[in-house]
Scaffold this motif. Structure first.
Motif, mmCIF file in Angstrom:
data_model
loop_
_atom_site.group_PDB
_atom_site.id
_atom_site.type_symbol
_atom_site.label_atom_id
_atom_site.label_comp_id
_atom_site.label_asym_id
_atom_site.label_seq_id
_atom_site.Cartn_x
_atom_site.Cartn_y
_atom_site.Cartn_z
ATOM 1 N N ARG A 140 0.830 -1.336 0.408
ATOM 2 C CA ARG A 140 -0.187 0.400 0.145
ATOM 3 C C ARG A 140 0.392 1.041 -0.024
ATOM 4 N N LEU A 141 0.659 2.156 -0.363
ATOM 5 C CA LEU A 141 1.067 3.204 -0.462
ATOM 6 C C LEU A 141 0.750 4.333 0.720
ATOM 7 N N VAL A 142 1.253 5.420 1.758
ATOM 8 C CA VAL A 142 0.441 6.188 1.915
ATOM 9 C C VAL A 142 1.403 7.596 1.298
ATOM 10 N N VAL A 143 0.325 8.538 1.397
ATOM 11 C CA VAL A 143 0.004 9.731 0.387
ATOM 12 C C VAL A 143 0.590 10.782 1.607
ATOM 13 N N PRO A 144 1.110 11.057 2.182
ATOM 14 C CA PRO A 144 0.710 13.173 2.563
ATOM 15 C C PRO A 144 0.748 13.623 1.972
ATOM 16 N N VAL A 145 0.232 14.716 2.098
ATOM 17 C CA VAL A 145 -0.855 15.843 1.263
ATOM 18 C C VAL A 145 -0.753 17.109 1.615
ATOM 19 N N PRO A 146 0.330 17.793 1.760
ATOM 20 C CA PRO A 146 0.359 19.354 2.202
ATOM 21 C C PRO A 146 -1.010 20.565 2.243
ATOM 22 N N THR A 147 -1.625 20.706 3.035
ATOM 23 C CA THR A 147 -2.972 21.854 3.483
ATOM 24 C C THR A 147 -3.034 22.873 2.168
ATOM 25 N N ARG A 148 -2.096 22.782 1.228
ATOM 26 C CA ARG A 148 -1.809 24.262 0.753
ATOM 27 C C ARG A 148 -2.206 23.449 -1.068
ATOM 28 N N ALA A 149 -2.507 24.990 -1.625
ATOM 29 C CA ALA A 149 -2.226 24.883 -3.261
ATOM 30 C C ALA A 149 -1.416 23.865 -4.453
ATOM 31 N N LYS A 150 -0.279 23.802 -3.325
ATOM 32 C CA LYS A 150 0.651 23.004 -4.227
ATOM 33 C C LYS A 150 0.375 21.701 -3.384
ATOM 34 N N GLY A 151 -0.226 21.410 -2.770
ATOM 35 C CA GLY A 151 -0.295 19.927 -2.461
ATOM 36 C C GLY A 151 -2.025 19.243 -2.869
ATOM 37 N N LEU A 152 -2.080 20.157 -3.382
ATOM 38 C CA LEU A 152 -4.072 20.224 -4.107
ATOM 39 C C LEU A 152 -3.446 20.035 -5.652
ATOM 40 N N ASN A 153 -2.728 20.746 -5.710
ATOM 41 C CA ASN A 153 -2.024 20.764 -7.582
ATOM 42 C C ASN A 153 -1.840 19.724 -7.673
ATOM 43 N N GLY A 154 -0.562 18.973 -6.282
ATOM 44 C CA GLY A 154 -0.269 18.027 -7.033
ATOM 45 C C GLY A 154 -0.333 16.705 -6.745
ATOM 46 N N LEU A 155 -2.058 16.843 -6.436
ATOM 47 C CA LEU A 155 -2.615 15.522 -6.601
ATOM 48 C C LEU A 155 -2.967 14.867 -7.968
ATOM 49 N N PRO A 156 -2.968 15.568 -8.728
ATOM 50 C CA PRO A 156 -3.480 14.442 -10.192
ATOM 51 C C PRO A 156 -1.853 13.842 -10.272
ATOM 52 N N GLY A 157 -0.554 14.261 -10.670
ATOM 53 C CA GLY A 157 0.234 13.660 -10.773
ATOM 54 C C GLY A 157 0.387 12.990 -9.727
ATOM 55 N N VAL A 158 0.407 12.473 -8.407
ATOM 56 C CA VAL A 158 0.338 11.441 -8.064
ATOM 57 C C VAL A 158 -0.434 10.988 -8.485
ATOM 58 N N LEU A 159 -1.952 10.934 -8.447
ATOM 59 C CA LEU A 159 -3.018 9.807 -9.470
ATOM 60 C C LEU A 159 -2.896 8.771 -10.395
ATOM 61 N N ALA A 160 -2.383 10.138 -10.947
ATOM 62 C CA ALA A 160 -1.848 9.336 -13.047
ATOM 63 C C ALA A 160 -0.618 8.824 -12.485
ATOM 64 N N ALA A 161 0.399 8.679 -11.285
ATOM 65 C CA ALA A 161 1.668 8.046 -11.380
ATOM 66 C C ALA A 161 0.927 6.332 -10.154
ATOM 67 N N LEU A 162 0.112 6.457 -9.818
ATOM 68 C CA LEU A 162 -0.191 5.088 -9.346
ATOM 69 C C LEU A 162 -0.746 4.463 -10.188
ATOM 70 N N ASN A 163 -1.881 5.424 -11.085
ATOM 71 C CA ASN A 163 -2.447 4.151 -12.367
ATOM 72 C C ASN A 163 -1.424 3.668 -13.100
ATOM 73 N N THR A 164 -0.394 4.260 -13.370
ATOM 74 C CA THR A 164 1.067 3.834 -14.220
ATOM 75 C C THR A 164 1.020 2.752 -13.211
ATOM 76 N N TYR A 165 2.014 2.212 -11.853
ATOM 77 C CA TYR A 165 2.316 1.655 -11.502
ATOM 78 C C TYR A 165 1.605 0.301 -11.685
ATOM 79 N N ARG A 166 0.105 0.166 -11.571
ATOM 80 C CA ARG A 166 -0.823 -0.603 -11.603
ATOM 81 C C ARG A 166 -1.037 -1.379 -12.933
ATOM 82 N N ARG A 167 0.201 -0.852 -13.705
ATOM 83 C CA ARG A 167 0.214 -1.645 -14.492
ATOM 84 C C ARG A 167 1.219 -2.429 -14.583
ATOM 85 N N LEU A 168 1.847 -2.632 -13.740
ATOM 86 C CA LEU A 168 2.228 -3.358 -13.124
ATOM 87 C C LEU A 168 2.361 -4.089 -12.054
ATOM 88 N N ARG A 169 1.201 -4.224 -10.954
ATOM 89 C CA ARG A 169 0.913 -4.129 -9.923
ATOM 90 C C ARG A 169 -0.438 -4.187 -9.594
#
Length: 257
Positions: free
Chosen positions: A140-169
């Motif tokens: 499992r992944l534990v994903v820290p997300v700062p409660t800042r605009a930077k944290g919110l704006n970075g979420l799509p990148g985190v979720l896109a990376a997760l979807n990519t990794y799921r191709r192997l796992r």
């Protein structure tokens, strides 16, 4: 043995702080915990007094070879630690030349099944090969997300990376999202937290912004549960450790102190 990777491609999200300190809280609760530092900045290692180690003590060999075994870990504050150093960055070039190298850590961990109850991996703030190595090693992944605009704006990148990794796992998923650096006095923080609650599940209680306690703990080279065990920051860490345990199926009760 459960493996959790603290993952976010952005820096300053508190991955290292959470990996080390929740790991310590869970070790205090009776689990056999192994920390693996994969960040070439080696902040987790330095926090525990092992900022300068030879390559043989790190996971470098495992990163670049599917036949390598993890080195014998160091012991500190009730934790087992495989530290990192700046040379870990050089492993990425070698990994690029090897098909399937990003699964090397996953395979190496199979050799220590039964030695630990919990493995916590601190991934680097990037989407490079070491971050992929860290993510694919996890149950499992534990994903820290700062409660800042930077944290919110970075979420799509985190979720896109997760979807990519799921191709192997395909079974890989987020065990817990953790709001960090939260200041309830700040209306922006409150708005971001509300947005996170609307978008993400499972979402932990926010970890409050307490820079003095966290920085002093790191400066002392001690987990916060050792440096300031009765502080509000330590109490929040123990509560978060229990949330991680509950969300990932660990059968353990963390004392609230």
């Amino acid at each position: 043995m459960l493996t959790l990777t603290f993952f976010n491609h952005a820096g300053g999200a508190a991955k290292t702080s959470l990996a080390l300190n929740t790991g310590h809280a869970l070790a205090q609760a009776g689990l056999r915990v192994l920390l693996i530092d994969l960040d070439p900045q080696a902040n987790l290692s330095a926090w525990l007094g092992h900022g300068l180690v030879p390559d043989e003590q790190t996971a470098f060999g495992v990163a670049v070879s599917g036949d390598a075994r993890l080195p014998e870990p160091l012991r500190t504050h009730g934790l087992s630690l495989i530290p990192s150093n700046l040379h870990m960055a050089l492993s990425e070039g070698q990994m690029m030349a090897q098909e399937g190298a990003t699964l090397n850590l996953r395979y190496a961990l199979e050799a220590v099944q039964g030695h630990y109850d919990l493995v916590l991996v601190d991934s680097p703030p990037s989407l490079g090969k070491l971050a992929v190595l860290a993510a694919l090693a996890a149950d499992r992944l534990v994903v820290p997300v700062p409660t800042r605009a930077k944290g919110l704006n970075g979420l799509p990148g985190v979720l896109a990376a997760l979807n990519t990794y799921r191709r192997l796992r395909p079974e890989l998923r987020v065990g817990l999202f953790v709001p960090t650096l939260y200041d309830s006095r700040n209306s922006h923080d409150r708005e971001v937290l509300a947005a996170l609650r609307a978008q993400l599940q499972p979402l932990a209680q926010p970890l409050n912004y307490r820079p003095a306690t966290w920085n002093d703990s790191a400066g002392a080279g001690e987990p916060i549960g050792v440096f300031a065990p009765n502080s509000p920051a330590a109490q929040e860490v123990r509560a978060l450790a229990q949330e991680i345990a509950d969300q990932t199926g660990l059968k353990v009760t963390v004392s609230r102190g």
